[in-house]
Design an enzyme around this catalytic site. Structure first.
Site, mmCIF file in Angstrom:
data_model
loop_
_atom_site.group_PDB
_atom_site.id
_atom_site.type_symbol
_atom_site.label_atom_id
_atom_site.label_comp_id
_atom_site.label_asym_id
_atom_site.label_seq_id
_atom_site.Cartn_x
_atom_site.Cartn_y
_atom_site.Cartn_z
ATOM 1 N N ASP A 103 0.825 -1.221 0.000
ATOM 2 C CA ASP A 103 0.000 0.000 0.000
ATOM 3 C C ASP A 103 0.852 1.261 0.000
ATOM 4 O OD1 ASP A 103 -2.181 -1.796 0.281
ATOM 5 O OD2 ASP A 103 -1.930 -1.765 2.452
ATOM 6 N N GLU A 142 -10.970 0.810 -3.813
ATOM 7 C CA GLU A 142 -10.311 1.242 -2.584
ATOM 8 C C GLU A 142 -9.058 2.046 -2.908
ATOM 9 O OE1 GLU A 142 -9.569 -2.380 -0.488
ATOM 10 O OE2 GLU A 142 -8.200 -3.149 -1.995
#
Length: 575
Positions: free
Chosen positions: A70, A242
């Site tokens: 991420d 997301e």
């Protein structure tokens, strides 16, 4: 702007006034044995390192090997800053600096002290998910989600090295992956992944929302607004939109988000609008990055690419960091989700990271940027790192499980000393463990240790761990008959005993203060375990153990394997 800067600095000062160095409460008062580690050496190389050697004008992917998922990147002037997920490992949210986007120096950890967050007994793939970075008027902002530990929060700093403020919680921001976007007029909004506007129509049905944020008041304002429901092609029932970011370029607002979950269906998509609040129109040829649909038998595959973050350089070029994985088998990888870098090409007003059907390259031409100084330690390619424990603190890249509330370790005369405590790896607690990421498919970790068990069950040594139910322990212990032995223990599921199952053992007779050498060697999905009673005289305790138990496919979750040192004292009856 001066008033805005003053209020922002006041916010930072308010949180940072409580900041302190990583220094938990006083050490345990009970007298327990301790393990002293003279050094710790990590050595790793991958097949791709030999097959794809970068020239002086190239860099190697991934740029940050091991579990650095991420990735969020941001530029301030000529400097780039980076932060990634750490879940329930601590210190959390590593902060890196670079000037060339390729080589990165870790300069701090944003979650670096007890009291900021409470991980409790959370699983190692819970807690702090995908962080995001923003900057305005001299203040750095990280927005993040503490999953199962209160929700979304914001922390600030005037220096990205830290200290970072205590969290400001965002009760109106649900879900995960919040990002703080500043528009040209100074207004701010938070975009995030949340529940769909109505009842979910299928598993993985989510939405992207936005809500205004008042920096001075430190709270959200107004009602949230739906930016994207389901995904860019709702008829296909896309899952998990997301990691949303908004960027502004040439009068357009771009919504960049991941889609498809974090496994092999992962991708990145783009939408745009003339207003930050939408409506957003998808790029007709989405996704702008994916590796799904490629032949599974391709050599040295890179899969599961997505969760990209775009950044511009001072010369007007654009680049993207993103996560992907490098499996050694059928979706088997122990190194976790890693950070990759590719240039972004703008076509007809749309950003393209990689055209559909193309494979992510292991080497690519470097950005035309000044080199990062001081020269960072290696994070890509093949490398060896030896930690002599002769500094005042452990390396910033070393982590432990959850958040320690006691000081059970110390650096003493060139040694790392761990107090052996009853808390165990496998017990969903906070054990005496420090470690570093496994960054290669083929890797070894070795150490020289001095430890003397005082009762049956006391143990210390090396650990290869993915989570509380999936790990190996190699070290010295005392058995129920009072015999000291080198043992290998394995836990491959939550149904195994908390400390693991004994796989192999060798009795030893060590003089007081005598060292033992320990080594764990990973070869893809096979792990070897060795020990020595004299320097360099290695004996194999067990070879070809099934190391796939440390893979995400078998262990689950979102993290990769770590290699480190550990000490445990068996609890006395009734304690």
């Amino acid at each position: 702007m001066a008033a805005g800067l003053a209020s922002a600095l006041a916010i930072v000062a308010a949180g940072a006034s409580q900041a302190r160095a990583l220094e938990p409460a006083a050490p345990p008062t009970k007298t327990e044995p301790s393990a002293a580690f003279d050094w710790f050496e990590y050595d790793g190389a991958d097949p791709s390192d030999a097959a794809f050697k970068p020239t002086a004008s190239q860099y190697a992917n991934p740029i940050l090997k091991g579990t650095y998922p991420d990735p969020a990147v941001m530029r301030v002037g000529k400097d780039f800053y980076y932060v990634s997920s750490t879940f329930a490992w601590f210190p959390g949210l590593p902060v890196f600096h670079s000037t060339d986007l390729v080589h990165w120096n870790q300069i701090g950890n944003a979650i670096d002290r007890p009291g900021m967050l409470d991980f409790g007994r959370l699983g190692l793939s819970r807690a702090v998910f995908a962080p995001t970075l923003s900057h305005r008027d001299g203040v750095f902002y990280i927005l993040n989600t503490c999953v199962d530990c209160r929700g979304n929060f914001l922390i600030t700093a005037t220096d990205p090295k830290g200290p970072w403020s205590d969290p400001v919680w965002l009760p109106a921001v649900e879900g995960i992956d919040p990002y703080l976007f500043f528009d040209d007029d100074g207004s701010a909004m938070i975009v995030f992944n949340g529940e769909p506007p109505g009842p979910p129509e299928y598993s993985g049905h989510r939405a992207i929302w936005a809500i205004g944020y008042d920096i001075k008041a430190r709270k959200t304002v107004g009602e949230r607004k739906l930016l994207l429901d389901k995904g860019v092609n709702p008829a296909a029932k896309p899952i998990w939109p997301e990691g949303p970011h908004i960027l502004k370029k040439d009068g357009w607002y771009y919504l960049i988000a991941a889609e498809g979950g974090t496994a092999e269906g992962h991708s990145q998509v783009a939408l745009r609008s003339k207003s930050a609040w939408g409506p957003y129109v998808p790029y007709p040829n989405n996704p702008i990055l994916t590796q799904r649909g490629l032949p599974k038998d391709r050599p040295l595959p890179i899969t599961s690419a997505g969760h990209a973050n775009l950044v511009d350089t001072p010369d007007g070029k654009w680049w993207a960091t993103f996560l992907a994985v490098r499996p050694y088998g059928d979706d088997l990888y122990n190194t976790g989700r890693e950070t990759f870098l590719l240039p972004v090409e703008w076509k007809d007003g749309w950003p393209i990271i990689l055209e559909n059907g193309k494979t992510i390259p292991y080497v690519h031409a470097k950005p035309n940027l000044p080199p990062t100084t001081p020269k960072p330690p290696p994070t890509s390619g093949a490398f060896k790192v030896r930690e002599a424990f002769d500094g005042k603190a452990l390396p910033l890249s070393w982590v432990t499980m959850r958040i320690p509330q006691q000081k059970w370790w110390r650096l003493d005369g060139g040694k790392l000393v761990l107090s052996a405590r009853p808390e165990t790896i496998g017990g969903m607690t906070q054990p005496s463990f420090w470690g570093r990421r496994q960054q290669h498919m083929n890797a070894s970790a070795s150490t020289e240790m001095r430890f003397r068990p005082t009762k049956a069950g006391d143990k210390a040594g090396l650990v290869a761990v993915q989570n509380d139910a999936h790990f190996f322990f190699l070290g010295l212990t005392r058995n129920a008959d009072g015999q000291d032995e080198i043992v290998l223990e394995r836990r491959a599921s939550a149904s195994d005993p908390e400390g693991g199952v004994k796989v192999a053992g060798a009795p030893v007779a060590l003089k007081a203060g005598a060292p033992v050498w320990l080594k764990i060697t990973a070869r893809g999905g096979a792990y070897d375990f060795s020990y020595a009673l004299a320097a360099g005289q290695w004996k194999t305790l067990k070879a070809d153990e099934d190391g796939t138990i440390l893979s995400t496919k078998k262990a689950g979750g979102f993290v990769g394997a770590l290699l480190g040192v550990y000490a445990h004292a068996d609890a006395a009856p009734g304690r």
